[in-house]
Scaffold this motif. Structure first.
Motif, PDB file in Angstrom:
ATOM      1  N   GLY A   1      26.230  31.791 -20.288  1.00 23.16           N
ATOM      2  CA  GLY A   1      26.811  32.881 -21.067  1.00 23.16           C
ATOM      3  C   GLY A   1      28.084  33.406 -20.438  1.00 23.16           C
ATOM      4  O   GLY A   1      29.071  33.696 -21.141  1.00 23.16           O
ATOM      5  N   LEU A   2      28.092  33.546 -19.107  1.00 23.86           N
ATOM      6  CA  LEU A   2      29.294  34.005 -18.409  1.00 23.86           C
ATOM      7  C   LEU A   2      30.438  33.012 -18.563  1.00 23.86           C
ATOM      8  O   LEU A   2      31.611  33.396 -18.662  1.00 23.86           O
ATOM      9  CB  LEU A   2      28.975  34.228 -16.924  1.00 23.86           C
ATOM     10  CG  LEU A   2      28.078  35.415 -16.599  1.00 23.86           C
ATOM     11  CD1 LEU A   2      27.630  35.374 -15.141  1.00 23.86           C
ATOM     12  CD2 LEU A   2      28.806  36.733 -16.882  1.00 23.86           C
ATOM     13  N   ASP A   3      30.104  31.728 -18.595  1.00 28.05           N
ATOM     14  CA  ASP A   3      31.115  30.689 -18.764  1.00 28.05           C
ATOM     15  C   ASP A   3      31.745  30.782 -20.153  1.00 28.05           C
ATOM     16  O   ASP A   3      32.972  30.628 -20.318  1.00 28.05           O
ATOM     17  CB  ASP A   3      30.476  29.320 -18.561  1.00 28.05           C
ATOM     18  CG  ASP A   3      31.513  28.204 -18.503  1.00 28.05           C
ATOM     19  OD1 ASP A   3      32.607  28.450 -17.947  1.00 28.05           O
ATOM     20  OD2 ASP A   3      31.235  27.105 -19.011  1.00 28.05           O
ATOM     21  N   LYS A   4      30.922  31.083 -21.158  1.00 26.49           N
ATOM     22  CA  LYS A   4      31.429  31.172 -22.532  1.00 26.49           C
ATOM     23  C   LYS A   4      32.422  32.319 -22.710  1.00 26.49           C
ATOM     24  O   LYS A   4      33.303  32.260 -23.566  1.00 26.49           O
ATOM     25  CB  LYS A   4      30.265  31.339 -23.512  1.00 26.49           C
ATOM     26  CG  LYS A   4      29.458  30.060 -23.714  1.00 26.49           C
ATOM     27  CD  LYS A   4      28.339  30.281 -24.729  1.00 26.49           C
ATOM     28  CE  LYS A   4      27.583  28.992 -24.979  1.00 26.49           C
ATOM     29  NZ  LYS A   4      26.487  29.161 -25.970  1.00 26.49           N
ATOM     30  N   VAL A   5      32.279  33.367 -21.909  1.00 26.38           N
ATOM     31  CA  VAL A   5      33.208  34.504 -22.015  1.00 26.38           C
ATOM     32  C   VAL A   5      34.235  34.486 -20.883  1.00 26.38           C
ATOM     33  O   VAL A   5      34.897  35.485 -20.611  1.00 26.38           O
ATOM     34  CB  VAL A   5      32.439  35.845 -22.019  1.00 26.38           C
ATOM     35  CG1 VAL A   5      31.556  35.943 -23.242  1.00 26.38           C
ATOM     36  CG2 VAL A   5      31.607  36.036 -20.745  1.00 26.38           C
ATOM     37  N   SER A   6      34.341  33.319 -20.209  1.00 28.25           N
ATOM     38  CA  SER A   6      35.361  33.099 -19.162  1.00 28.25           C
ATOM     39  C   SER A   6      35.215  34.069 -17.987  1.00 28.25           C
ATOM     40  O   SER A   6      36.217  34.567 -17.455  1.00 28.25           O
ATOM     41  CB  SER A   6      36.773  33.227 -19.772  1.00 28.25           C
ATOM     42  OG  SER A   6      36.940  32.329 -20.831  1.00 28.25           O
ATOM     43  N   LEU A   7      33.990  34.319 -17.572  1.00 28.06           N
ATOM     44  CA  LEU A   7      33.763  35.185 -16.409  1.00 28.06           C
ATOM     45  C   LEU A   7      33.044  34.467 -15.269  1.00 28.06           C
ATOM     46  O   LEU A   7      32.900  35.028 -14.190  1.00 28.06           O
ATOM     47  CB  LEU A   7      32.917  36.397 -16.814  1.00 28.06           C
ATOM     48  CG  LEU A   7      33.641  37.682 -17.219  1.00 28.06           C
ATOM     49  CD1 LEU A   7      32.632  38.801 -17.455  1.00 28.06           C
ATOM     50  CD2 LEU A   7      34.649  38.129 -16.176  1.00 28.06           C
ATOM     51  N   LYS A   8      32.605  33.250 -15.506  1.00 29.95           N
ATOM     52  CA  LYS A   8      31.779  32.556 -14.517  1.00 29.95           C
ATOM     53  C   LYS A   8      32.499  32.407 -13.175  1.00 29.95           C
ATOM     54  O   LYS A   8      31.937  32.715 -12.109  1.00 29.95           O
ATOM     55  CB  LYS A   8      31.360  31.192 -15.049  1.00 29.95           C
ATOM     56  CG  LYS A   8      30.486  30.392 -14.090  1.00 29.95           C
ATOM     57  CD  LYS A   8      30.085  29.055 -14.705  1.00 29.95           C
ATOM     58  CE  LYS A   8      29.269  28.226 -13.718  1.00 29.95           C
ATOM     59  NZ  LYS A   8      28.885  26.917 -14.307  1.00 29.95           N
TER      60      LYS A   8
END
Length: 602
Positions: A468-475
């Motif tokens: 989920g964090l990757d999808k919102v560019s926060l990973k």
């Protein structure tokens, strides 16, 4: 407050406490009775010991001493055990009541919870507890009050015994009438003054509640990290200190006014108590001279009668405090035991892998309680599966209210909402809310580890969280933090990371994606994002929501281009619906809103 009302408060209060501490009344009653009774054991056997010594009966004196020591030791141990148990329960009951209050807040309907009068009751209970004592003080006061009533009962028993023993005296009637008149006069005067003091104290406590809440607000504002920047840059330290001084000065004035009056009243009561005590000694002394009682009985009866007057004073004062606390502590009980109005549905939600859920609003209208104006009027709307729907309109048009109705945070004033042809009120509430992932514009993140914020639980699927964090560019950003996704947000509960508004909004979106519900609802989901981040979210929209139904509320008209259908709200009604291209060609609010913002896009 009438005695019946007080009894109802006592019964409801302890019913609330006994949910978590079923033994509380046992310790309060047994310990209170022993505390009030033990001094009379000492008075009784001390008089017997003195009489035995005066009669030179050393053995009898020794026996009474042994009984006195043994009984006092045993009963004192039991009383201390009860007191310690009561103290532990009283301390933990504060947290137990707040736990019950929080649990009720979770399960009661949001519409009721949001009401100003509901929150005012809880605020008053909290402010009253801070200023005049809370749940723990009420339990301790109950313990003391039981002790006082026990002491009064014992005093009356020995006083009646004295009167019976003195009845053969030639001057008995005269002595007794004088003593009773003095006693009645003293108690009447004391009762009158205590009632006056109680009224003054209630006024003082109510004034103090308000001033305490204002003072506490100033302190909490000064200690809030979010306010630190403004306080420093605008040099507001002296302003905050000034208002803190103003509120505390008013608090001191309230207390001083009460203290001056209370000091005068208590001084008068103490003076007349000394006069009454003198009459008691005279009465008992005359009874000794007439041969009605022994020398040792002087200790017993003078002690009993003087304790009667002092304990009576304490009992009145304690009772007044108890009654006053019930005025605000009763709000806890009322809140905890209030009924849920609409969460009685029992139907399970059908678990569908194809997400084939269809919602329909049928002639739905809504107005807030105690108001005449409709926020929504005659809404007829079907939500199609796998649709990307945008809801637009000016502030106050009813967009967010529609979503709250859909999520059952509110109930329609008129009409009904159907899920697969069945009124949503008939479904089990918990199962019903499981089909929604929502990001409200006033979403909340907690000062807990990031992954627990996203999962809404301490049991986290770490792979799903990182996805989920990757999808919102926060990973990548999160993995650079000290404890990666386990890092605590903010600094309220210890060391943590402060995040920007845009980062918080991305985390809220990641939380909605983690829930993996068939309906994704986003209310101003990109308001805190910069234009590039916003464009990235919408360009990846299909990947974010996959085959789910998505509803977007936004003031940024550019976001509507990504949606299959757009619904326009004006004054609580649907006035337009269609695609972005069709609505641009149609004269109306959508065209006006788009044209007003289009110049900035260029």
């Amino acid at each position: 407050m009438k005695l019946k009302e007080t009894w109802d408060y006592v019964r409801k209060f302890y019913r609330m406490i006994r949910k978590d501490h079923p033994t509380v009344l046992f310790y309060v009653i047994l310990g209170g009775i022993l505390k009030g009774f033990i001094p009379y054991i000492s008075l009784y056997y001390s008089s017997k010991i003195l009489d035995a010594l005066l009669a030179s009966d050393v053995e009898l004196a020794k026996m009474h001493i042994m009984i006195l020591l043994a009984s006092t030791f045993l009963l004192s141990c039991i009383e201390r055990a009860c007191y310690q148990s009561m103290s532990v329960i009283a301390e933990s009951s504060y947290y137990a009541v707040w736990k019950q209050t929080a649990h009720k807040a979770y399960v009661m309907e949001y519409e009721e919870f949001e009401k100003t009068e509901t929150m005012d009751k809880i605020r008053r209970a909290k402010n009253g507890s801070n200023g005049s004592g809370g749940v723990e003080s009420q339990i301790s006061s109950s313990y003391i009050l039981v002790s006082n009533y026990t002491s009064i009962f014992c005093s009356l028993v020995f006083t009646i015994q004295l009167l019976i023993q003195s009845r053969n005296s030639s001057n008995f009637i005269i002595y007794t009438i004088i003593l009773l008149l003095v006693f009645i006069a003293f108690m009447t005067m004391e009762n009158y003054m205590q009632k006056r003091l109680a009224k003054i104290e209630v006024t003082m406590q109510r004034d103090n509640e308000h001033m305490n809440s204002l003072s506490a607000y100033i302190i909490s504002s000064a200690l809030d990290v979010q306010n630190g920047k403004d306080i420093r840059l605008y040099r507001m330290k002296d302003l905050i200190n000034y208002w803190y001084y103003v509120f505390n000065k008013k608090i001191n004035q309230v207390f001083k006014k009460y203290a001056d009056t209370a000091g005068t009243y208590y001084g008068i009561i103490a003076f007349f108590m000394q006069i009454f005590t003198a009459f008691v000694y005279i009465y008992v002394g005359l009874s000794v001279l007439d041969g009605n009682i022994s020398i040792g009985d002087v200790l017993l009866y003078t002690g009993s009668i003087t304790r009667l007057s002092t304990t009576f004073n304490e009992a009145i004062s304690g009772y007044n405090q108890l009654v006053y606390r019930f005025e605000y502590l009763g709000n806890f009980e009322e809140f905890i035991n209030s009924k849920n109005m609409h969460y009685e549905g029992t139907l399970p939600i059908e678990k569908r892998d194809d997400y084939q859920y269809e919602f329909e609003f049928k002639n739905v209208s809504f107005k807030y309680p105690n108001t005449d104006n409709y926020v929504l009027k005659n809404i007829d709307l079907k939500l199609k599966v796998n649709q990307r729907l945008a809801i637009v309109g000016q502030n106050g048009a009813g967009k967010t209210t529609l979503i709250k109705l859909l999520c059952r945070l509110y109930e329609p004033s008129e009409g009904e909402i159907l899920l697969n042809g069945i009124n949503i009120e008939k479904y089990d509430y918990k199962e019903y809310t499981d089909i929604f992932s929502v990001v409200f514009q006033d979403f909340k993140l907690f000062p807990l580890p990031l992954d627990e914020n996203i999962a809404g639980s301490s049991d986290v699927d770490e792979d799903k969280c990182l996805e989920g964090l990757d999808k919102v560019s926060l990973k990548e950003k999160v993995l650079s933090w000290p404890e990666k996704q386990h890092t605590r947000l903010y600094k309220d509960l210890g060391d943590g990371v402060n995040i920007s508004g845009g980062e918080a909004q991305k985390i809220a979106i990641a939380r909605a994606l983690y829930k993996d519900a068939p309906f994704v609802i986003m209310d101003e989901p990109t308001a805190a994002l910069d234009p590039l981040a916003e464009a990235e979210i919408y360009e990846n929209l299909n990947q974010l929501v996959n085959d789910k139904t998505a509803i977007f509320i936004s003031h940024r008209m550019s976001s509507c281009k990504f949606c299959d259908e757009i619904i326009v709200f004006e004054n609580g009604e649907i006035t337009q619906r269609g695609t972005h291209e069709s609505l641009l060609e149609e004269e109306g609010l959508y065209q006006q809103l788009w044209n007003a913002q289009a110049q900035y896009y260029v």
